[in-house]
Write an enzyme that holds these catalytic residues in place. Structure first.
Site, PDB file in Angstrom:
ATOM      1  N   ASP A  62      -7.319   7.143  -4.279  1.00  0.00           N
ATOM      2  CA  ASP A  62      -7.961   6.991  -2.916  1.00  0.00           C
ATOM      3  C   ASP A  62      -9.628   6.992  -2.875  1.00  0.00           C
ATOM      4  O   ASP A  62     -10.031   7.657  -3.749  1.00  0.00           O
ATOM      5  CB  ASP A  62      -7.276   7.828  -2.010  1.00  0.00           C
ATOM      6  CG  ASP A  62      -7.027   7.380  -0.645  1.00  0.00           C
ATOM      7  OD1 ASP A  62      -5.925   7.211  -0.299  1.00  0.00           O
ATOM      8  OD2 ASP A  62      -8.343   7.020   0.204  1.00  0.00           O
ATOM      9  N   ASN A 103      -0.628   0.320  -3.205  1.00  0.00           N
ATOM     10  CA  ASN A 103      -0.165   0.507  -1.842  1.00  0.00           C
ATOM     11  C   ASN A 103      -1.699   0.392  -0.964  1.00  0.00           C
ATOM     12  O   ASN A 103      -1.236   0.239   0.233  1.00  0.00           O
ATOM     13  CB  ASN A 103       0.473   1.965  -1.640  1.00  0.00           C
ATOM     14  CG  ASN A 103       0.259   2.469  -0.386  1.00  0.00           C
ATOM     15  OD1 ASN A 103       0.962   2.106   0.506  1.00  0.00           O
ATOM     16  ND2 ASN A 103      -0.879   3.362  -0.203  1.00  0.00           N
ATOM     17  N   TYR A 168      -5.484 -10.129   6.136  1.00  0.00           N
ATOM     18  CA  TYR A 168      -4.306  -9.214   5.887  1.00  0.00           C
ATOM     19  C   TYR A 168      -3.041  -9.979   5.316  1.00  0.00           C
ATOM     20  O   TYR A 168      -2.223  -9.820   4.180  1.00  0.00           O
ATOM     21  CB  TYR A 168      -3.711  -8.334   7.169  1.00  0.00           C
ATOM     22  CG  TYR A 168      -3.013  -7.140   6.770  1.00  0.00           C
ATOM     23  CD1 TYR A 168      -3.286  -6.154   6.262  1.00  0.00           C
ATOM     24  CD2 TYR A 168      -1.482  -7.506   7.269  1.00  0.00           C
ATOM     25  CE1 TYR A 168      -2.214  -4.963   5.980  1.00  0.00           C
ATOM     26  CE2 TYR A 168      -0.540  -6.528   6.763  1.00  0.00           C
ATOM     27  CZ  TYR A 168      -0.836  -5.289   6.406  1.00  0.00           C
ATOM     28  OH  TYR A 168       0.140  -4.378   6.093  1.00  0.00           O
ATOM     29  N   LYS A 172      -1.533  -9.980   1.589  1.00  0.00           N
ATOM     30  CA  LYS A 172       0.100  -9.688   1.336  1.00  0.00           C
ATOM     31  C   LYS A 172       0.563 -11.184   0.641  1.00  0.00           C
ATOM     32  O   LYS A 172       1.569 -10.702  -0.098  1.00  0.00           O
ATOM     33  CB  LYS A 172       0.490  -9.301   2.365  1.00  0.00           C
ATOM     34  CG  LYS A 172       0.068  -8.092   3.133  1.00  0.00           C
ATOM     35  CD  LYS A 172       0.183  -6.742   2.169  1.00  0.00           C
ATOM     36  CE  LYS A 172      -0.220  -5.417   2.982  1.00  0.00           C
ATOM     37  NZ  LYS A 172      -0.242  -4.211   1.919  1.00  0.00           N
TER      38      LYS A 172
HETATM   39  P1  NAD Z   1      -3.206   4.360   5.837  1.00  0.00           P
HETATM   40  O1  NAD Z   1      -4.271   4.076   6.405  1.00  0.00           O
HETATM   41  O2  NAD Z   1      -2.410   5.509   6.263  1.00  0.00           O
HETATM   42  O3  NAD Z   1      -3.506   4.754   4.172  1.00  0.00           O
HETATM   43  C1  NAD Z   1      -4.118   3.791   3.523  1.00  0.00           C
HETATM   44  C2  NAD Z   1      -4.802   4.430   2.347  1.00  0.00           C
HETATM   45  O4  NAD Z   1      -5.301   3.556   1.515  1.00  0.00           O
HETATM   46  C3  NAD Z   1      -5.959   5.441   2.724  1.00  0.00           C
HETATM   47  O5  NAD Z   1      -5.724   6.779   2.252  1.00  0.00           O
HETATM   48  C4  NAD Z   1      -7.198   4.777   2.503  1.00  0.00           C
HETATM   49  O6  NAD Z   1      -8.150   5.881   2.324  1.00  0.00           O
HETATM   50  C5  NAD Z   1      -6.808   4.094   1.210  1.00  0.00           C
HETATM   51  N1  NAD Z   1      -7.989   2.993   1.036  1.00  0.00           N
HETATM   52  C6  NAD Z   1      -8.113   1.909   2.123  1.00  0.00           C
HETATM   53  N2  NAD Z   1      -9.063   1.351   1.322  1.00  0.00           N
HETATM   54  C7  NAD Z   1      -9.533   1.937   0.360  1.00  0.00           C
HETATM   55  C8  NAD Z   1     -10.200   1.429  -0.877  1.00  0.00           C
HETATM   56  N3  NAD Z   1     -10.977   0.489  -0.964  1.00  0.00           N
HETATM   57  N4  NAD Z   1     -10.232   2.136  -1.986  1.00  0.00           N
HETATM   58  C9  NAD Z   1      -9.532   3.384  -2.149  1.00  0.00           C
HETATM   59  N5  NAD Z   1      -8.451   3.604  -1.250  1.00  0.00           N
HETATM   60  C10 NAD Z   1      -8.473   2.872  -0.036  1.00  0.00           C
HETATM   61  O7  NAD Z   1      -2.249   3.214   5.735  1.00  0.00           O
HETATM   62  P2  NAD Z   1      -0.557   2.847   5.432  1.00  0.00           P
HETATM   63  O8  NAD Z   1      -0.191   2.648   6.779  1.00  0.00           O
HETATM   64  O9  NAD Z   1      -0.159   4.266   4.942  1.00  0.00           O
HETATM   65  O10 NAD Z   1      -0.531   1.682   4.788  1.00  0.00           O
HETATM   66  C11 NAD Z   1      -0.447   1.776   3.276  1.00  0.00           C
HETATM   67  C12 NAD Z   1       0.033   0.180   2.668  1.00  0.00           C
HETATM   68  O11 NAD Z   1       1.236  -0.209   3.464  1.00  0.00           O
HETATM   69  C13 NAD Z   1      -1.173  -0.859   3.157  1.00  0.00           C
HETATM   70  O12 NAD Z   1      -1.230  -1.508   2.010  1.00  0.00           O
HETATM   71  C14 NAD Z   1      -0.344  -1.408   4.400  1.00  0.00           C
HETATM   72  O13 NAD Z   1      -0.912  -2.865   4.610  1.00  0.00           O
HETATM   73  C15 NAD Z   1       1.134  -1.355   4.244  1.00  0.00           C
HETATM   74  N6  NAD Z   1       1.789  -1.565   5.223  1.00  0.00           N
HETATM   75  C16 NAD Z   1       1.522  -0.510   6.312  1.00  0.00           C
HETATM   76  C17 NAD Z   1       2.351  -0.711   7.534  1.00  0.00           C
HETATM   77  C18 NAD Z   1       2.271   0.024   8.678  1.00  0.00           C
HETATM   78  O14 NAD Z   1       2.615  -0.113   9.767  1.00  0.00           O
HETATM   79  N7  NAD Z   1       1.575   1.283   8.570  1.00  0.00           N
HETATM   80  C19 NAD Z   1       3.339  -1.788   7.657  1.00  0.00           C
HETATM   81  C20 NAD Z   1       3.579  -2.749   6.670  1.00  0.00           C
HETATM   82  C21 NAD Z   1       2.752  -2.364   5.317  1.00  0.00           C
END
Ligand code: NAD
Length: 273
Positions: A62, A103, A168, A172
């Site tokens: 991260d 992720n 986005y 995806k």
């Molecule tokens: P979140 O914001 O809680 O966590 C994302 C993590 O990624 C964070 O810890 C952030 O620091 C890290 N990150 C972001 N950019 C980064 C970079 N440049 N380098 C290193 N680390 C980086 O998000 P989440 O909701 O847990 O989402 C995680 C994944 O799940 C994403 O790919 C998101 O698209 C996908 N997703 C989320 C949802 C939702 O509703 N939350 C729905 C579908 C898919």
């Protein structure tokens, strides 16, 4: 207990473990290493926890240093504080992961004609180029041991579009394509590649969006969830990060060695409609 232990063999037939063995609660990833990106928060952190509970050693990747270190400490893993938008830094990550969970992700909402191009490019770098770079460097290790698992945390937006989410949705959909190519190339080497496709997940990011929208529209948070976010979902609740993590873990279990190139919708029926 039968497990998916490393064979240690660099060549020969791909041998899958006994799929009749129950795995619930079992440490079937003992001896395996899982690299999880975006593991300091939300879905990634849940993945780090459930993979560690299943016996894997986890590389917690991260850009958020303190949070990554705290997760790594909690689960006995190692933290890699890396900005995935920087290709040179991505290429410093370990190459010996048996499992890769792509992720990390971010969102930006704006109509295409107002979308900042540098924001669009950043989202492709983090959500498409970084997964590609991680795979190209870890696949030789997986191929050499005749076993590997790739789980790409895609989204319902890997399968469906929504307005104002061009970067986005494009990223995806690209991740879905990368996952399928990895499935075809990995199959002869015992490597599977799949996507999971959640709808709205209860993470800090989404909780914040709910609160903002509730304030903006003067309605209770529950109404925002039901009428705005979950309009297209048959199940009118958010999915929890742990439910997504358990699906990712299942894709790495002894029961799913024949499942590859697939996209598993965890969208409460959104794409069924
Ligand atoms: P979140 O914001 O809680 O966590 C994302 C993590 O990624 C964070 O810890 C952030 O620091 C890290 N990150 C972001 N950019 C980064 C970079 N440049 N380098 C290193 N680390 C980086 O998000 P989440 O909701 O847990 O989402 C995680 C994944 O799940 C994403 O790919 C998101 O698209 C996908 N997703 C989320 C949802 C939702 O509703 N939350 C729905 C579908 C898919």
């Amino acid at each position: 207990m039968e497990s998916t232990q490393k064979s240690g063999s660099g060549s020969g037939r791909v041998t899958e473990p006994d799929a009749t063995v129950p795995v619930a609660g079992a440490r079937f990833l003992e001896g395996r290493t899982a690299l999880v990106t975006g593991a300091a928060s939300g879905i990634g952190r849940s993945c780090a926890r459930v993979f560690a509970a299943a016996g894997a050693t986890v590389y917690v990747v991260d850009r958020t240093g303190e949070a990554a270190k705290s997760v790594a400490e909690e689960i006995g893993g190692s933290a890699y504080v890396v900005d995935l938008a920087d290709p040179d830094r991505v290429d410093t990550l370990p190459v010996d992961a048996d499992i890769v969970i792509n992720n990390a992700g971010l969102q930006h909402i704006a109509p295409i004609h107002e979308f900042p191009p540098e924001r669009f490019a950043l989202i492709q770098r983090v959500m498409v180029e970084a997964p590609f770079r991680i795979l190209r460097r870890t696949l030789p290790h997986m191929y050499a041991q005749r076993w590997g698992r790739i789980v790409n945390i895609s989204s319902v937006h890997g399968l469906r579009a929504s307005a104002y989410k061009s970067a986005y949705v494009a990223a995806k959909h690209a991740l879905e394509g990368l996952s399928k190519v990895a499935a075809l190339e990995g199959a002869p080497h015992g490597v599977t590649s799949n996507c999971v496709n959640p709808g709205y997940v209860r993470t800090p990011l989404v909780e914040q969006q709910i609160a903002t929208q509730a304030r903006a529209h003067g309605v209770p948070p529950d109404e925002v969830i039901e009428k705005v976010m979950l309009e297209r979902s048959a199940l009118k609740r958010l999915i929890e990060p742990a439910e997504v993590a358990q699906a990712a873990l299942w894709l790495c279990s002894p029961h799913t060695g024949y499942l590859t190139g697939a996209s598993l919708p965890l969208d409460g029926g959104w794409t069924a409609g």
